[in-house]
Design a protein around this motif. Structure first.
Motif, short mmCIF file in Angstrom:
data_model
loop_
_atom_site.label_atom_id
_atom_site.label_comp_id
_atom_site.label_asym_id
_atom_site.label_seq_id
_atom_site.Cartn_x
_atom_site.Cartn_y
_atom_site.Cartn_z
N PHE A 73 0.93 -1.30 0.04
CA PHE A 73 0.03 0.00 -0.13
C PHE A 73 1.04 1.37 -0.01
CE2 PHE A 73 -2.23 3.34 2.38
CZ PHE A 73 -3.47 3.40 1.51
N MET A 74 0.63 2.14 -1.09
CA MET A 74 1.57 3.44 -0.95
C MET A 74 0.64 4.57 -0.80
SD MET A 74 4.16 2.95 -4.23
CE MET A 74 5.44 3.72 -3.50
N CYS A 75 0.76 5.39 0.17
CA CYS A 75 0.07 6.57 0.38
C CYS A 75 0.66 7.86 0.32
CB CYS A 75 -0.72 6.40 1.42
SG CYS A 75 0.16 6.23 3.26
N GLU A 76 0.19 8.99 0.39
CA GLU A 76 0.99 10.13 0.57
C GLU A 76 2.07 10.30 1.73
OE1 GLU A 76 -0.93 13.86 -0.27
OE2 GLU A 76 -2.35 12.98 -1.45
N ASN A 77 1.48 9.96 2.95
CA ASN A 77 2.27 9.71 3.97
C ASN A 77 1.50 8.92 5.28
OD1 ASN A 77 1.01 11.63 6.40
ND2 ASN A 77 1.08 12.92 4.66
N ARG A 78 2.52 8.33 5.78
CA ARG A 78 1.85 7.29 6.97
C ARG A 78 1.58 7.85 8.24
NH1 ARG A 78 6.15 3.50 8.36
NH2 ARG A 78 7.66 5.12 7.79
N PHE A 79 1.35 9.31 8.19
CA PHE A 79 0.77 9.91 9.54
C PHE A 79 -0.35 10.91 9.22
CE2 PHE A 79 5.46 9.27 9.05
CZ PHE A 79 5.77 8.81 9.90
N ALA A 80 -1.08 11.15 10.42
CA ALA A 80 -2.27 11.82 10.23
C ALA A 80 -2.34 13.07 9.67
CB ALA A 80 -2.87 11.51 11.52
N LYS A 194 -5.22 2.64 7.73
CA LYS A 194 -5.33 1.80 8.89
C LYS A 194 -5.96 0.30 8.28
CE LYS A 194 -7.94 4.27 11.53
NZ LYS A 194 -8.68 4.41 12.69
N LYS A 195 -6.92 0.53 7.21
CA LYS A 195 -7.23 -0.79 6.69
C LYS A 195 -6.17 -1.47 6.07
CE LYS A 195 -10.74 -1.92 2.93
NZ LYS A 195 -11.65 -2.28 3.91
N ALA A 196 -4.99 -0.89 5.51
CA ALA A 196 -3.92 -1.87 4.90
C ALA A 196 -3.20 -2.23 5.91
CB ALA A 196 -3.18 -0.64 4.14
N GLU A 197 -2.91 -1.59 7.05
CA GLU A 197 -2.36 -2.02 8.19
C GLU A 197 -2.65 -3.19 8.98
OE1 GLU A 197 -1.76 1.47 10.46
OE2 GLU A 197 0.05 1.94 9.49
N ALA A 198 -4.13 -3.07 9.00
CA ALA A 198 -4.93 -4.41 9.53
C ALA A 198 -4.82 -5.74 8.74
CB ALA A 198 -6.33 -4.27 9.62
N LYS A 199 -4.47 -5.58 7.33
CA LYS A 199 -4.60 -6.50 6.60
C LYS A 199 -3.00 -6.97 6.55
CE LYS A 199 -6.18 -6.43 2.34
NZ LYS A 199 -6.31 -7.83 2.11
#
Length: 345
Positions: A73-80, A194-199
């Motif tokens: 999973f790639m996102c803009e950043n891993r922080f809120a 969070k969904k990606a981390e849960a998986k």
């Protein structure tokens, strides 16, 4: 009106102001060019409460199947809120968001203003001004998000209550609906993270890879005293309802088009939004090109240097703000330029 620039910039930065794209759709499949498994590119909505409900993702064709099929999973950043500052950018960011070490809010405000600020800080952040070292424009930025969010959520709840009162539904259905709509929900990007981390997916933050910090969000030519005075006026909500209503009016068309998942309409709606912001604050006119170049164009090209490596190594779900997808310098075209087939789901 110049003091409202951080809020106008927030609208520009967080909403899905698309450019030109060949077909409608928020989810795109990346294949070809030697890939053994496809990856996916999804345009998220960074904005307010109205599009956070999980049921919206249920309406995106192929979303859940594609999300389940990938390993990364790639996102803009891993922080809120902001990516973690690296050593090379930490000092610069700190200087922009923190007060000088020899300055406190009591140096900037009189006693009556301090009382206003302390009351608000205690309510919102459980802290008083003597313990606060964020600059006034940064606090204003945070408070605008908080208050606007509360306002939007309150209005949604009022509409739902009216709807519920006019229908005869079983109690179990009403309770389920209230739980779904009234609950606190993460913004879409963070919910997906969070969904990606849960998986158990491997999670990659694109902004961390390029050491990007959206520092222009906190850049201003106002003095600390001017910023602090503006912060107190903002807390007093002088004209705030008008500001929220104006912002909602400007962004409602984009929100509707995003909900329709119709990229065709978004070029015109983006231009209307930009024209509306400039009318509210002509000072922003000279900043628009700079913002677009830094927040979208340059960032996309820097991201691409890493995206190409990651999708070759492992099937990846890339979730970034939808403004990053279309246009000549959008990720869709950049991936095509690199030899990949990119098509809407």
């Amino acid at each position: 009106m110049k003091n409202y620039f951080p809020f106008l910039l927030l609208i520009f930065f967080t909403l899905c102001a698309f450019g030109k794209a060949p077909k409608e759709g928020l989810l795109w499949k990346i294949s070809g060019n030697g890939l053994t498994q496809p990856s996916y590119l999804f345009g998220t909505w960074h904005g307010d409460t109205e599009l956070r409900n999980q049921s919206f993702l249920d309406s995106v064709p192929g979303f859940h199947a594609s999300f389940r099929s990938v390993k990364q999973f790639m996102c803009e950043n891993r922080f809120a809120v902001l990516p973690k500052a690296t050593n090379s950018s930490q000092d610069k960011l700190r200087a922009l968001i923190l007060l000088p070490t020899d300055t406190t809010y009591s140096d900037l405000l009189d006693k009556s203003q301090i009382n206003v600020l302390d009351t608000f800080l205690t309510k919102k952040l459980k802290v008083t001004s003597d313990k606060m070292n964020l600059r006034p424009n940064v606090l204003s930025f945070m408070f605008y998000e908080m208050i606007s969010e509360d306002t939007v959520r309150s209005r949604i709840r009022q509409k739902v209550m009216i709807l519920e009162s006019s229908t005869r539904l079983p109690d179990s259905v009403v309770i389920a609906r209230r739980k779904q709509l009234y609950s606190e929900q993460d913004i879409m990007d963070y919910a997906l993270l969070k969904k990606a981390e849960a998986k158990g997916m491997e999670v990659v933050g694109l902004d961390e890879l390029i050491e990007y910090q959206p520092i222009m969000l906190f850049t201003t030519d106002a003095t600390l005293k001017q910023q602090a005075d503006s912060l107190v006026r903002f807390i007093n909500r002088s004209g705030f309802d008008h500001l929220v209503d104006s912002m909602n009016l400007l962004t409602s068309a984009l929100r509707d088009v995003y909900r329709e998942q119709n990229i065709h309409k978004l070029k015109d709606e983006k231009q209307k939004l930009m024209d509306g912001i400039v009318k509210m604050d002509t000072w922003t006119k000279n900043k628009m090109d700079e913002m677009t170049q830094s927040l979208v164009s340059d960032r996309n090209r820097d991201w691409m240097k890493h995206i190409l490596t990651y999708i070759k190594n492992k099937s990846t779900f890339i979730a970034v703000g939808a403004l990053h997808l279309p246009g000549e310098d959008g990720l869709i075209q950049l991936l095509r330029d690199a030899g990949y087939t990119v098509e809407p789901m």
